[in-house]
Each structure stands twice: as structure tokens, then as C-alpha cells.
Design an enzyme around this catalytic site. Structure first.
Site, short mmCIF file in Angstrom:
data_model
loop_
_atom_site.label_atom_id
_atom_site.label_comp_id
_atom_site.label_asym_id
_atom_site.label_seq_id
_atom_site.Cartn_x
_atom_site.Cartn_y
_atom_site.Cartn_z
N HIS A 108 95.28 35.00 63.53
CA HIS A 108 95.21 35.09 64.80
C HIS A 108 95.19 35.83 65.88
CE1 HIS A 108 95.61 31.99 67.82
NE2 HIS A 108 96.21 32.82 68.18
N GLU B 79 89.72 31.84 62.41
CA GLU B 79 90.44 31.33 61.94
C GLU B 79 90.11 29.95 61.91
OE1 GLU B 79 93.93 30.35 63.97
OE2 GLU B 79 92.61 32.24 65.95
N TYR C 282 63.19 34.35 60.58
CA TYR C 282 63.86 35.79 60.34
C TYR C 282 63.73 36.81 61.53
CZ TYR C 282 66.49 35.56 56.21
OH TYR C 282 67.39 34.99 54.82
N CYS D 76 62.85 48.01 53.45
CA CYS D 76 64.55 48.60 54.12
C CYS D 76 64.13 49.13 54.68
CB CYS D 76 65.59 48.26 52.85
SG CYS D 76 67.39 47.94 53.85
N CYS E 242 65.72 47.05 58.04
CA CYS E 242 66.13 46.28 57.79
C CYS E 242 67.37 47.63 58.48
CB CYS E 242 68.00 46.48 56.19
SG CYS E 242 66.52 44.95 54.79
N LYS F 94 65.67 48.00 62.20
CA LYS F 94 65.33 47.59 62.92
C LYS F 94 67.47 47.04 63.29
CE LYS F 94 67.56 43.97 60.88
NZ LYS F 94 67.12 42.54 60.55
N GLU G 16 64.81 37.05 64.92
CA GLU G 16 65.71 38.68 65.92
C GLU G 16 64.82 40.01 66.72
OE1 GLU G 16 68.25 39.76 61.30
OE2 GLU G 16 65.74 41.09 61.39
P1 NDP Z 1 59.33 34.09 56.97
O1 NDP Z 1 58.65 33.75 56.36
O2 NDP Z 1 61.10 34.20 57.20
O3 NDP Z 1 58.46 33.17 58.69
C1 NDP Z 1 56.79 33.46 58.67
C2 NDP Z 1 57.05 32.53 60.38
O4 NDP Z 1 56.07 32.64 60.45
C3 NDP Z 1 57.45 31.18 59.74
O5 NDP Z 1 58.30 30.27 61.39
C4 NDP Z 1 56.27 30.37 60.11
O6 NDP Z 1 56.31 29.07 60.44
C5 NDP Z 1 55.18 31.39 60.55
N1 NDP Z 1 54.28 31.49 60.36
C6 NDP Z 1 53.74 31.83 59.32
N2 NDP Z 1 52.19 31.54 59.38
C7 NDP Z 1 51.86 31.15 59.90
C8 NDP Z 1 50.58 30.99 60.90
N3 NDP Z 1 49.58 30.78 60.10
N4 NDP Z 1 50.70 31.20 62.32
C9 NDP Z 1 52.00 30.47 62.76
N5 NDP Z 1 52.97 30.65 62.88
C10 NDP Z 1 52.71 31.14 61.35
O7 NDP Z 1 58.86 35.03 57.62
P2 NDP Z 1 59.85 36.69 57.89
O8 NDP Z 1 58.33 37.47 58.32
O9 NDP Z 1 60.22 36.62 59.71
O10 NDP Z 1 60.03 37.76 57.12
C11 NDP Z 1 59.89 37.77 55.46
C12 NDP Z 1 61.22 37.75 55.48
O11 NDP Z 1 61.81 39.29 54.77
C13 NDP Z 1 62.12 36.66 55.41
O12 NDP Z 1 61.44 34.96 54.90
C14 NDP Z 1 63.43 37.11 54.30
O13 NDP Z 1 63.92 36.97 52.90
C15 NDP Z 1 62.95 38.44 54.78
N6 NDP Z 1 63.93 39.24 56.22
C16 NDP Z 1 65.22 39.22 55.99
C17 NDP Z 1 66.14 39.50 56.89
C18 NDP Z 1 67.68 38.91 57.36
O14 NDP Z 1 67.97 39.13 56.24
N7 NDP Z 1 68.11 39.59 58.15
C19 NDP Z 1 65.63 40.61 58.13
C20 NDP Z 1 64.30 39.81 58.56
C21 NDP Z 1 63.40 39.76 57.18
P3 NDP Z 1 56.45 27.89 59.57
O15 NDP Z 1 58.00 27.72 59.04
O16 NDP Z 1 56.15 26.88 59.94
O17 NDP Z 1 56.05 28.62 57.79
#
Ligand code: NDP
Length: 486
Positions: free
Chosen positions: A469, A474, A179, A44, A49, A52, A183
């Protein structure tokens, strides 16, 4: 007198581990040690976080400057100074790491800058060669980004690497639709990088409310992100005729997303070290200055001796725990991303506090993972709590209250931005089951709406609340007629 060296040994100095260690030490008088083999503050603070969000702020000023013109300010165009920003960012991370170390020291926690493995249910061995016994061991080692299993995937960077780039690339391909992918697509686009994003599914941000993620996708495209759905990477290699291999990510013209015939021979690959040739599932071939894999994160539970001492490891490599964060070995607990429950910083902190209550205060406290509000820091942001329309419909009859409109601030500047305010309401109980906001500062808004939803507020409770407002939010208390019932 305990026969152990420590009452608690925490492995991992991220948000969850640090909180548990310092509360156990300072508020329950436990003798506590903590080992961290990287920087204190964890994902984080050091590579997630916090940096970022600072990049989110940095990336927003371009649009704000344009908007300021529309409001009558005379503005001169200027470029974004990445090295200048990165220097300040690193200084801030150093400061925060110092704060974390100080918090631990002030709480009386003994810290070790070392990697720790478990030798048995009560013994921790450090990379420094030292060994300690503890009555309880808490594993809070977090997770790490993973690349897909693809030849030459090491040419692509992961989110950890972004904060260390010497220069920003001219063009980048982001793989993933979660995410991190969304982002960083918005951040880098805002900083002037040409962003292309491939997501293998039908819509980004799988699992979130369809209407909300649809609007985020639309806004991302509108802002210039070249988003390809139903598309994935199938092959990658160093680009042929690459003239900029020695100048990491300098953005040669040849590499700026142009079409190239075939890959070069790959030797001495290094993430982010030069233009990358990519072939996608639709057969297209392109070259990008950089490829970022945002394809998920795996728990850091390997090579720690966990399975060897009887800790159960799940299918995704996570530590399996019960509702009290206890593993199959009674003296060993685990919290945060390494348990792959809800991978968010405040959740890890909650789990750490509940662990202390359970183990050191004699108050067994299960962790409440229901109705956790969260935000995705895209531009615009998305804030969400509770059930999506789709998930709620599958459970019970619902009413959907929803409005999408151009907010006053950007409409005045003639920008096309739209926001969304949405409530998913149970027909039977009248409770608001879900609230979804796509708007500037939706993260701030959903924190407050989350309190009402967590308290079990009904649609009528929202209606009784007088509007503030003129604001965007709102609308959450003025929507009278359901847009749909289902
Ligand atoms: P996520 O699990 O959210 O997303 C991973 C993405 O990669 C999905 O779209 C997935 O597709 C895709 N993917 C996975 N494997 C492959 C592959 N082999 N080829 C192509 N695409 C693939 O992971 P993130 O890395 O984005 O984030 C990890 C975690 O970190 C989040 O789940 C969240 O809990 C936390 N986080 C929170 C944030 C916040 O609160 N703002 C910010 C950043 C991270 P598919 O959907 O098809 O599985």
C-alpha cells in the site's frame, strides 16, 4: 568425427535463432553456423519490440509533462523532435545489433551475412554461392507484416516502415485492431499525430478479455484517437490535388483528414509518399497523410526450398512442427514466428532453448505454451495471463473479481484515466484461471502475477497475500466479493 560441415546450421539471426545458436555452441560444444540476410537481432530488436517500446516511452512524455504541471512543476510547452529521437533510436539499434553479432562471435558461432535456402535435408545453400552441410538445420526466419489484398495497398506503410519515416505525418489512418494497430495508434497519438483507426470487428484486440479491451478502447478514444469499429477500408488511391507528393509525409493542410471528392490517378506508388484518399465500408471518403496497415503478419517460409525437401507447410504458410519443434524432415527444426504458434519473442527464445535441450543435450523437452503472460503497450497498457472471462465461462463455472477505478497519480492531476484489475476464478478448483490488468505499467505487473497464476495459485492464495500500500495492484489481493458468478 562428424561428416558434416556443422553440427547445427541456423537460418535467421533473430531472438530465437541467435539464442539457439549461441547456447548450442557455447554450452554443448556443437559446431554451429548461422546465416542472416538482414540485420542481426531480427524483428524484435530491429523493427519490433525494442524500437516500439522506445517509441512508447517517447510518446508518454507529453502527458507526463501535463501531469507534472498539476503537481506544481512549471513547464514550458515544446514540440517533439522526431529526427532527433530517430537518430538516437537508430544509434541504439546499431549498438544492439553489434551486441548480437558479438554474442555469436564470443560463443564461437560462424556467421554468414547471406540468405540461405535448403537444398536437401542436410544442405544449406547461401546467396553468396557457398554450400554447407549440417547434421541439424534450424529455421528461425520469423515473419513479416502483410497488407490486405487491395488495389493500391502499396501506398500504405507497414510497421517496419515507421522507424524510418523522415517526418511524422500530421494525420494517419491505421487499419487493424490487433497488437500493432493499437500500440501504434497510442504511440503516434502521444507524439501529436492525428490518429484515425478502422477496425472491421466489433471491438479491438479480439481474443482478449472483453472488459479489459473495452476499457483500452475507451481510453484510446478519450486520449483523442478517432476509433471506428465495424469499419474497414474498401478503396484507396493517391489523393487528388496532392501538392505534397515530393515532400514525403509533410502533412499538407489539404491532407489533414479533410473530405475530398475523388482519387487522383495512381502512378509510381510508394508507401508513405504522400496523402492517400480512402473510402471506407460505411461509404465515407477521407484523405490522410499516411495509411498504416497493421493487418497481421505472415511467416517467412517461402522460397526457401522447404516444401521441396518434404517440410510440411500449413494453411497460413507456417512451418508445421511437433511439440519438439521438429518438422516432417527429421533433421530440420523450426522455432519462432515462422511456426506461427505463439508469436512472441520470449516464446521463440524458449523454443530455441528447448530445441537445444532436445537435440544437443539428449533431454527431449516439449515447449510449454500454456499460461504465457503478455502485454499490449497501449496507453494505458494491458497485461494479461490465462483465460478471458468469456473463454473461462465457456469451459466451467467461474467467479469474476473485478474492480475499475481512477488511480491516485492521474486522479490528483484531474485526469479521467481508469485502471482495471480482474481475476477469473474457477468455482471448482478455486484456481485463478486468468488475470487481466489495464493500467500504467501493466506489463510489469502481469509478469509478477503471471508467476502466481502459472504456479496454480488459488483465489485464497491471493487473499492470503498482504497488500502493498498504496499501489494500484494491491486491489488484486483485496477483492473480497465476486462481481459476477457464471
Ligand atoms: P494481429 O493478428 O494481432 O492483428 C491483425 C489485425 O488486422 C486484426 O485486428 C485483424 O482483424 C486485422 N485484419 C487482418 N486482415 C485484415 C484485412 N484484410 N482488412 C482489415 N483488417 C484486417 O496482428 P498484428 O500485426 O497486430 O501483430 C502480429 C503479431 O505480433 C501478434 O499476434 C503478436 O503475436 C505479435 N506482437 C506482439 C506484441 C506484444 O507482445 N506487445 C506487439 C506487436 C506484435 P480480425 O481481428 O478481424 O482478424
Amino acid at each position: 568425427m562428424s561428416s558434416f560441415d556443422y553440427d547445427l546450421f541456423v537460418i535467421g539471426g533473430g531472438s530465437g535463432g541467435v539464442r539457439a545458436a549461441r547456447v548450442a555452441a557455447s554450452e554443448t560444444g556443437a559446431k554451429v553456423a548461422l546465416a542472416e540476410d538482414d540485420r542481426y537481432g531480427g524483428t524484435c530488436v530491429i523493427r519490433g519490440c525494442v524500437p516500439k517500446k522506445l517509441m512508447v516511452f517517447a510518446s508518454g512524455y507529453g502527458v507526463l509533462a501535463d501531469e507534472a504541471r498539476a503537481y506544481g512543476w512549471e513547464m514550458q510547452d515544446g514540440a517533439f523532435d522526431w529526427p532527433g529521437f530517430r537518430g538516437k533510436l537508430n544509434a541504439e539499434l546499431d549498438r544492439l545489433e553489434g551486441v548480437y553479432r558479438k554474442l555469436l562471435a564470443n560463443a564461437g558461432v560462424t556467421t554468414f551475412d547471406a540468405r540461405a535456402v535448403l537444398k536437401d535435408a542436410h544442405t544449406v545453400a547461401l546467396s553468396s554461392g557457398e554450400e554447407f552441410t549440417a547434421k541439424h538445420i534450424l529455421v528461425a526466419t520469423g515473419g513479416h507484416p502483410v497488407r490486405p489484398d487491395l488495389p493500391n495497398a502499396d501506398l500504405g506503410i507497414v510497421s517496419d516502415d515507421i522507424f524510418h519515416l523522415e517526418t511524422l505525418p500530421k494525420s494517419i489512418l491505421i487499419i487493424g485492431g490487433g497488437y500493432i494497430a493499437c500500440e501504434f495508434a497510442c504511440i503516434l497519438n502521444g507524439l501529436g499525430v492525428e490518429v484515425t483507426q478502422y477496425y472491421r470487428g466489433a471491438q479491438i484486440l479480439r481474443g482478449f478479455d472483453d472488459e479489459a479491451r473495452g476499457l483500452v478502447a475507451e481510453a484510446m478514444r478519450e486520449k483523442g484517437i478517432d476509433l471506428h469499429l465495424g469499419t474497414n477500408i474498401v478503396e484507396m488511391d493517391r489523393a487528388a490535388g496532392d501538392h505534397s507528393l515530393s515532400a514525403a509525409g509533410t502533412g499538407s493542410d489539404a491532407a489533414a483528414g479533410g473530405l475530398h471528392g475523388h482519387p487522383a490517378k495512381a502512378e509510381g506508388n510508394r508507401a508513405g509518399s504522400g496523402p492517400v484518399w480512402v473510402k471506407s465500408t460505411n461509404g465515407g471518403e477521407r484523405v490522410f497523410d499516411m495509411v498504416l496497415f497493421a493487418t497481421g503478419r505472415d511467416p517467412n517460409a517461402r522460397d526457401m526450398g522447404l516444401a521441396e525437401i518434404g517440410v510440411e507447410i500449413g494453411r497460413r504458410g507456417e512451418i508445421v512442427v511437433d511439440e519438439y519443434s521438429q518438422t516432417a524432415v527429421p533433421s530440420v527444426y523450426a522455432i519462432g514466428d515462422v511456426t506461427n504458434r505463439v508469436n512472441l519473442t520470449p516464446v521463440a527464445i524458449r523454443e530455441g532453448m528447448a530445441f537445444v535441450d532436445t537435440v544437443f543435450r539428449g533431454k527431449p523437452t516439449p515447449v510449454d505454451h500454456e499460461l504465457i503472460a503478455s502485454a499490449i503497450f497501449t496507453q494505458p497498457e494491458m497485461g494479461t495471463v490465462g483465460l478471458s472471462e468469456e473463454d473461462a465461462r465457456a469451459l466451467e463455472p467461474v467467479e469474476i473479481y473485478c474492480t475499475s477505478f481512477r488511480p491516485m497519480q492521474s486522479a490528483f492531476a484531474d485526469r479521467p484515466d481508469r485502471v482495471l484489475m480482474k481475476l477469473v476464478v474457477s468455482q471448482a478448483s478455486r484456481k485463478v484461471l486468468g488475470c487481466h490488468i489495464v493500467a500504467p505499467n501493466a506489463g510489469e505487473l502481469i509478469q509478477l502475477a503471471g508467476i502466481a497464476v502459472k504456479m496454480g495459485a488459488t483465489k485464497e492464495d491471493f487473499d492470503r497475500t498482504v497488500a502493498v500500500h498504496p499501489t494500484m495492484s494491491e486491489e488484486l489481493v483485496t477483492m473480497r466479493t465476486p462481481m459476477r458468478t457464471a
